[in-house]
Design a protein around this motif. Structure first.
Motif, PDB file in Angstrom:
ATOM      1  N   LYS A  21     -14.557 -42.378  -5.952  1.00 23.18           N
ATOM      2  CA  LYS A  21     -14.538 -43.561  -5.079  1.00 23.18           C
ATOM      3  C   LYS A  21     -13.737 -43.296  -3.792  1.00 23.18           C
ATOM      4  CE  LYS A  21     -17.040 -46.537  -7.200  1.00 23.18           C
ATOM      5  NZ  LYS A  21     -18.222 -47.103  -6.582  1.00 23.18           N
ATOM      6  N   LYS A  22     -13.564 -42.017  -3.488  1.00 25.67           N
ATOM      7  CA  LYS A  22     -12.934 -41.574  -2.234  1.00 25.67           C
ATOM      8  C   LYS A  22     -11.445 -41.868  -2.125  1.00 25.67           C
ATOM      9  CE  LYS A  22     -16.973 -40.182  -0.974  1.00 25.67           C
ATOM     10  NZ  LYS A  22     -17.404 -39.054  -1.745  1.00 25.67           N
ATOM     11  N   ALA A  23     -10.761 -41.922  -3.263  1.00 22.32           N
ATOM     12  CA  ALA A  23      -9.297 -41.993  -3.228  1.00 22.32           C
ATOM     13  C   ALA A  23      -8.794 -40.665  -2.679  1.00 22.32           C
ATOM     14  CB  ALA A  23      -8.743 -42.219  -4.631  1.00 22.32           C
ATOM     15  N   HIS A  24      -7.602 -40.660  -2.135  1.00 22.27           N
ATOM     16  CA  HIS A  24      -7.040 -39.409  -1.641  1.00 22.27           C
ATOM     17  C   HIS A  24      -5.614 -39.241  -2.163  1.00 22.27           C
ATOM     18  CE1 HIS A  24      -4.753 -41.561   1.498  1.00 22.27           C
ATOM     19  NE2 HIS A  24      -5.830 -42.324   1.583  1.00 22.27           N
ATOM     20  N   ALA A  46      -5.536 -45.280  -1.193  1.00 23.75           N
ATOM     21  CA  ALA A  46      -6.717 -45.742  -0.468  1.00 23.75           C
ATOM     22  C   ALA A  46      -6.244 -46.447   0.808  1.00 23.75           C
ATOM     23  CB  ALA A  46      -7.532 -46.693  -1.330  1.00 23.75           C
ATOM     24  N   ASN A  48      -7.420 -49.199   2.267  1.00 25.78           N
ATOM     25  CA  ASN A  48      -7.511 -50.666   2.350  1.00 25.78           C
ATOM     26  C   ASN A  48      -7.588 -51.274   0.955  1.00 25.78           C
ATOM     27  OD1 ASN A  48     -10.427 -50.934   1.560  1.00 25.78           O
ATOM     28  ND2 ASN A  48     -10.711 -49.753   3.452  1.00 25.78           N
ATOM     29  N   GLU A  49      -7.360 -52.584   0.904  1.00 25.15           N
ATOM     30  CA  GLU A  49      -7.286 -53.293  -0.368  1.00 25.15           C
ATOM     31  C   GLU A  49      -8.616 -53.261  -1.120  1.00 25.15           C
ATOM     32  OE1 GLU A  49      -6.183 -54.411   2.562  1.00 25.15           O
ATOM     33  OE2 GLU A  49      -4.079 -54.967   2.266  1.00 25.15           O
ATOM     34  N   ARG A  50      -9.717 -53.387  -0.411  1.00 21.80           N
ATOM     35  CA  ARG A  50     -11.025 -53.386  -1.059  1.00 21.80           C
ATOM     36  C   ARG A  50     -11.271 -52.059  -1.778  1.00 21.80           C
ATOM     37  NH1 ARG A  50     -16.113 -55.267   2.260  1.00 21.80           N
ATOM     38  NH2 ARG A  50     -15.160 -57.255   1.774  1.00 21.80           N
ATOM     39  N   GLN A  51     -10.880 -50.968  -1.139  1.00 23.12           N
ATOM     40  CA  GLN A  51     -11.077 -49.659  -1.764  1.00 23.12           C
ATOM     41  C   GLN A  51     -10.145 -49.471  -2.960  1.00 23.12           C
ATOM     42  OE1 GLN A  51     -11.009 -46.330   0.901  1.00 23.12           O
ATOM     43  NE2 GLN A  51     -11.784 -44.934  -0.656  1.00 23.12           N
ATOM     44  N   ALA A  54     -11.889 -51.124  -5.769  1.00 21.41           N
ATOM     45  CA  ALA A  54     -13.059 -50.346  -6.184  1.00 21.41           C
ATOM     46  C   ALA A  54     -12.647 -49.133  -7.011  1.00 21.41           C
ATOM     47  CB  ALA A  54     -13.864 -49.901  -4.960  1.00 21.41           C
ATOM     48  N   ILE A  55     -11.568 -48.488  -6.616  1.00 17.63           N
ATOM     49  CA  ILE A  55     -11.059 -47.326  -7.353  1.00 17.63           C
ATOM     50  C   ILE A  55     -10.592 -47.751  -8.742  1.00 17.63           C
ATOM     51  CG2 ILE A  55      -9.185 -45.615  -7.429  1.00 17.63           C
ATOM     52  CD1 ILE A  55      -9.419 -45.602  -4.274  1.00 17.63           C
ATOM     53  N   HIS A  97      -2.243 -48.731  -1.872  1.00 12.80           N
ATOM     54  CA  HIS A  97      -2.607 -48.732  -0.464  1.00 12.80           C
ATOM     55  C   HIS A  97      -1.744 -47.644   0.197  1.00 12.80           C
ATOM     56  CE1 HIS A  97      -2.761 -50.096   3.703  1.00 12.80           C
ATOM     57  NE2 HIS A  97      -3.794 -50.861   3.376  1.00 12.80           N
TER      58      HIS A  97
END
Length: 132
Positions: A21-24, A46, A48-51, A54-55, A97
């Motif tokens: 889910k594109k976490a880093h 991530a 932003n909060e939405r990501q 999602a993660i 975040h």
């Protein structure tokens, strides 16, 4: 005593779900020698909060799909989406975040603990594919 094999499996599965889910800045820290309440922390960030949400959802879904289903015994912080904690007893997942990650610096707080190696399978596949 370091983290159990079960903890390693849970941590790597959670880390891969976060990466998908594109976490880093994904890090797995073996805290078994320092804490009696859990074996490992999985940290992911991530922008932003939405990501973040999602993660977290992806991690929960992947851990439920394991042969020995894993469900968090506690989940905190979802409402704000700035720092969500998933407690699986064997592991604790922190999805933060970017600003919270930098401010609280859990990596630095636990810097004396060993890390558990994790390589994003998509990144590894891309690197191997580019060398052919």
């Amino acid at each position: 005593m370091s983290a159990s094999e079960r903890s390693h499996e849970l941590a790597r599965t959670a880390a891969q779900a976060a990466a998908d889910k594109k976490a880093h800045d994904i890090v797995i820290i073996d805290v078994a020698d320092q804490l009696v309440i859990t074996d490992a922390f999985v940290l992911a960030s991530a922008p932003n909060e939405r990501q973040v949400i999602a993660i977290v959802d992806a991690i929960e879904e992947q851990l439920l799909n394991l042969p020995e289903k894993a469900k968090p015994v506690r989940r905190e912080g979802e409402r704000s989406g700035r720092w969500v904690l998933l407690d699986y007893v064997d592991i604790v997942v922190h999805v933060q975040h970017d600003e919270e990650r930098e401010f609280y610096a859990l990596d630095k707080l636990w810097k004396d603990c060993p890390t558990i190696p994790f390589v994003d399978r998509d990144l590894a596949a891309a690197e191997t594919g580019s060398g052919e």
